[in-house]
Design an enzyme around this catalytic site. Structure first.
Site, PDB file in Angstrom:
ATOM      1  N   ILE A 178       0.814  -1.218   0.000  1.00 48.00           N
ATOM      2  CA  ILE A 178       0.000   0.000   0.000  1.00 48.00           C
ATOM      3  C   ILE A 178       0.845   1.264   0.000  1.00 48.00           C
ATOM      4  CG2 ILE A 178      -1.987  -1.083   1.119  1.00 48.00           C
ATOM      5  CD1 ILE A 178      -1.030   0.029   3.773  1.00 48.00           C
ATOM      6  N   GLY A 179       2.157   1.129   0.096  1.00 52.52           N
ATOM      7  CA  GLY A 179       3.003   2.314   0.079  1.00 52.52           C
ATOM      8  C   GLY A 179       4.466   1.964  -0.021  1.00 52.52           C
ATOM      9  N   GLN A 180       5.259   2.925  -0.473  1.00 50.67           N
ATOM     10  CA  GLN A 180       6.700   2.731  -0.599  1.00 50.67           C
ATOM     11  C   GLN A 180       7.405   4.049  -0.379  1.00 50.67           C
ATOM     12  OE1 GLN A 180       8.072   0.291  -3.866  1.00 50.67           O
ATOM     13  NE2 GLN A 180       9.912   1.540  -4.149  1.00 50.67           N
ATOM     14  N   GLY A 181       8.479   4.012   0.396  1.00 47.48           N
ATOM     15  CA  GLY A 181       9.252   5.209   0.662  1.00 47.48           C
ATOM     16  C   GLY A 181      10.699   5.020   0.286  1.00 47.48           C
ATOM     17  N   GLU A 200       9.039  -0.370   2.561  1.00 49.78           N
ATOM     18  CA  GLU A 200       7.709  -0.501   1.986  1.00 49.78           C
ATOM     19  C   GLU A 200       6.696  -0.784   3.082  1.00 49.78           C
ATOM     20  OE1 GLU A 200       8.897  -2.272  -2.411  1.00 49.78           O
ATOM     21  OE2 GLU A 200       8.043  -3.610  -0.921  1.00 49.78           O
ATOM     22  N   ILE A 201       5.440  -0.509   2.777  1.00 54.62           N
ATOM     23  CA  ILE A 201       4.351  -0.760   3.714  1.00 54.62           C
ATOM     24  C   ILE A 201       3.330  -1.663   3.040  1.00 54.62           C
ATOM     25  CG2 ILE A 201       2.579   0.256   5.190  1.00 54.62           C
ATOM     26  CD1 ILE A 201       4.131   2.838   5.177  1.00 54.62           C
ATOM     27  N   ASP A 259       9.160  15.842   9.659  1.00 56.15           N
ATOM     28  CA  ASP A 259       8.554  15.616   8.342  1.00 56.15           C
ATOM     29  C   ASP A 259       7.037  15.738   8.447  1.00 56.15           C
ATOM     30  OD1 ASP A 259       8.479  15.164   5.625  1.00 56.15           O
ATOM     31  OD2 ASP A 259       8.581  12.980   5.783  1.00 56.15           O
TER      32      ASP A 259
END
Length: 495
Positions: free
Chosen positions: A22-25, A29-30, A136
C-alpha cells in the site's frame, strides 16, 4: 529503491499474513495484512537488514513510547523475518492529503481545518514532550482511523526522520552550525531550507503551512518543484499577507512562531486556544462532523452529495468573511477535540479510554487547551528544559536516519533495548484508562515525575541481552509495570 518483494500471502511468524503493498518510501515498503488468529487488519512496515540508512528501529522506539497518546497509531509488534526488519501496527484509513483532494475545490471547510489543527498540535506536543522532533510534518503523515468510530481521530505517523533534541540531562542539544535539508519541501520551515538545525518551532511551522493549504486549497509555492526556489518564496511570503484571507487568529499563530528561537518551547496551549476560539466563533459545536463524515443518502446522486457539501462550505466561508470584517472577540468557550471514548486495542483485546466531557469542574474545556479566557503567549528561553519536562532517557546521538542494525551485536545502547524485541504481538499495548479530570499542566507534572522514576526503561535497556531481536519476548509483568504517560494532554492521564 528496489522492490523488497514481500509477496501477497507471505506469512510472518506464523501469525501475520501479507495482503498487498500500500506504500513505498525511500527506505522501505508498507503492506496491508491480516492477523490470521483474529482477522484484525494490520499494516506491516519493512526494510532490508542491509539497508544503509535503517530507520525502523528509531520509529519503533518512538512509537512505543507514544502509545498512550490518542493521536498516535497503535503499535503491535516488531522483529526480523528472513532478511527484513518489520514492524506491525494498526491499519489506518485515508491520509489527510487524500481526503483534502476529495473535497470540493480541493480544500477543507474552515471548521474542519481548525479541528484538525488542534489534534495535530496535540500529537506533536506529545512527541516533543518525549524529547523528539518529527521533522517531516505534512498532510500525508496524518491519517484518520479505519474503523467508523475512529474516522474523527487524526493519527500522526511515520517517525523515520525523527531526531532526539535533548541530552540525557534534559537540556536542549546545542544547535549545529549547518545541517542537511530535512522534511518535505512544500511544508518544511524556512530554517530547513537554510540548512539550520531544527527545533520544536519548525515542526509547528510545518503545521502552519498545512493549515493554510487545508483552508485555502493551495500554497503560493505549490507549482514549484525546486526546494531552493520554494525556500525563497517562503521568505518572500513570511508576512501576515500570507494569511490575509483567513481569520486573525492565523496571523497571531504566525506571530508566535516567529518569536521563537531554536531552543524555545512553543506555547502549545496558546496555539490550540487560538484555533479553538476561532472554531467556537463560527457557531460550530462538538458534534459538528468533519467534512468527510458528512452523511448522504446511499441512493442520492453524486451531484446531490456535492450540493450538500457545497452549501455547508459556502455557509462556513460566509461566516469566515463576516468574522474577518468585524474581528473576533476572545471566547472562553472550549470544545473537546476527542470523541467521548477512544478504543485502544492490543493483540485482539480492547479497552476504553474514558474521556468524560460532562464534568462541569473540568479545567480542560477546549480542544486540548487550558481554560484561559485571555491567553498570552509565553516563551521559555533557556537551554535547560528541566529534566521533568522533557524526555527521560539517555540517548546516543541520532542523526535522523535511525542508524544502526537490529542485530544485537551493535555497540550502540539503543540497539540493545529489550523493549524493541519481538513480543509476538502479545502485550505490546498497555490497557490503561485515561482520565480527563486533570488539566494540562498537572498532566505534564505527573508524566514527567513518572518519566524520572522510570529508570529510562523505554529506550536504554541494560545492554546485557545479546539475543536476536525476534527471539526475546517481553514478560507480562514487565509491560504491566510501566505506566509512563506519553503526553501532557488530559486525554492521556493515567489513573
Amino acid at each position: 529503491m528496489q522492490n523488497i518483494g514481500f509477496a501477497a500471502g507471505s506469512l510472518i511468524k506464523g501469525r501475520w499474513t501479507v495482503v498487498k503493498k500500500i506504500g513505498q518510501g525511500a527506505f522501505g515498503e508498507i503492506f496491508s495484512g491480516k492477523n490470521i488468529i483474529n482477522n484484525e487488519q494490520i499494516a506491516i512496515k519493512v526494510e532490508k537488514v542491509d539497508t544503509k540508512k535503517q530507520v525502523l528501529r528509531l520509529e519503533v522506539a518512538v512509537l512505543k513510547k507514544l502509545q498512550l497518546c490518542p493521536y498516535v497509531c497503535r503499535f503491535i509488534t516488531c522483529g526480523r523475518h528472513n532478511d527484513y526488519n518489520y514492524m506491525v501496527m494498526e491499519l489506518l484509513g485515508e491520509n489527510l492529503s487524500e481526503l483534502r483532494r476529495k473535497q470540493l475545490d480541493g480544500k477543507f471547510s474552515l471548521g474542519s481545518t481548525l479541528k484538525l489543527g488542534v489534534q495535530m498540535i496535540q500529537s506533536l506536543q506529545a512527541v516533543h514532550d518525549l524529547g523528539y522532533l518529527h521533522r517531516d510534518v505534512k498532510p500525508s503523515n496524518f491519517a484518520i482511523g479505519l474503523n467508523p468510530s475512529k474516522r474523527n481521530i487524526t493519527y500522526l505517523i511515520d517517525f523515520g526522520l525523527a531526531r532526539r533534541f535533548v541530552l540525557a540531562s534534559g537540556e536542549v542539544r546545542p544547535a549545529r552550525e549547518s545541517t542537511g535539508f530535512r522534511g518535505t519541501a512544500r511544508y518544511a520551515s524556512i530554517n530547513s531550507h537554510l540548512s539550520k538545525d531544527l527545533g520544536r518551532r519548525d515542526d509547528l511551522w510545518s503545521i502552519f503551512y498545512v493549515l493554510i493549504e487545508f483552508a485555502e486549497g493551495q500554497l503560493p509555492w505549490r507549482k514549484l518543484k525546486d526546494k531552493d526556489q520554494i525556500g525563497e518564496m517562503k521568505q518572500k511570503y513570511n508576512t501576515p499577507d500570507l494569511v490575509k484571507d483567513l481569520p486573525p487568529q492565523f496571523s497571531q499563530f504566525m506571530k508566535h512562531l516567529k518569536s521563537l528561537n531554536y531552543e524555545d518551547r512553543p506555547n502549545y496551549v496558546f496555539l490550540q486556544t487560538l484555533l479553538n476560539d476561532c472554531y467556537t466563533s463560527l457557531g460550530l459545536s462538538e458534534s459538528t462532523p468533519f467534512d468527510w463524515e458528512v452523511q448522504t443518502n446511499s441512493g442520492a446522486s453524486s451531484s446531490s452529495s456535492n450540493t450538500t457539501q457545497q452549501q455547508q462550505q459556502q455557509q462556513q466561508q460566509q461566516q469566515q468573511r463576516n468574522l474577518n470584517q468585524s474581528g473576533l472577540n476572545n471566547s472562553s468557550a472550549r470544545l473537546m477535540a476527542s470523541p467521548s471514548t477512544i478504543d485502544v486495542e492490543a493483540s485482539g483485546k480492547s479497552t476504553q479510554l474514558n474521556n468524560s466531557n460532562n464534568n462541569n469542574n473540568n479545567n480542560n474545556k477546549g480542544l486540548g487547551a487550558e481554560n484561559d479566557s485571555s491567553p498570552q503567549p509565553q516563551i521559555i528561553r533557556r537551554n535547560s528544559e528541566s529534566n521533568s519536562q522533557i524526555a527521560n532517557s539517555s540517548e546516543s546521538d541520532n542523526k535522523g536516519s535511525g542508524g544502526g542494525s537490529w542485530n544485537q551485536k551493535s555497540s550502540s545502547p539503543r540497539h540493545k533495548d529489550k523493549n524493541l524485541q519481538d513480543d509476538g504481538g502479545e502485550g505490546s499495548q498497555k490497557h490503561l484508562k485515561a482520565s480527563n479530570n486533570n488539566n494540562i499542566n498537572n498532566n505534564n507534572n505527573n508524566y514527567n515525575n513518572n518519566n524520572n522514576n522510570n529508570n529510562n526503561s523505554h529506550m536504554n535497556g541494560n545492554g546485557s541481552n545479546s539475543q536476536p531481536i525476534d527471539k526475546i519476548e517481553l514478560s507480562h509483568q514487565q509491560q504491566k509495570s510501566s505506566t509512563t504517560k506519553c503526553c501532557s494532554t488530559s486525554k492521556c492521564s493515567v489513573m
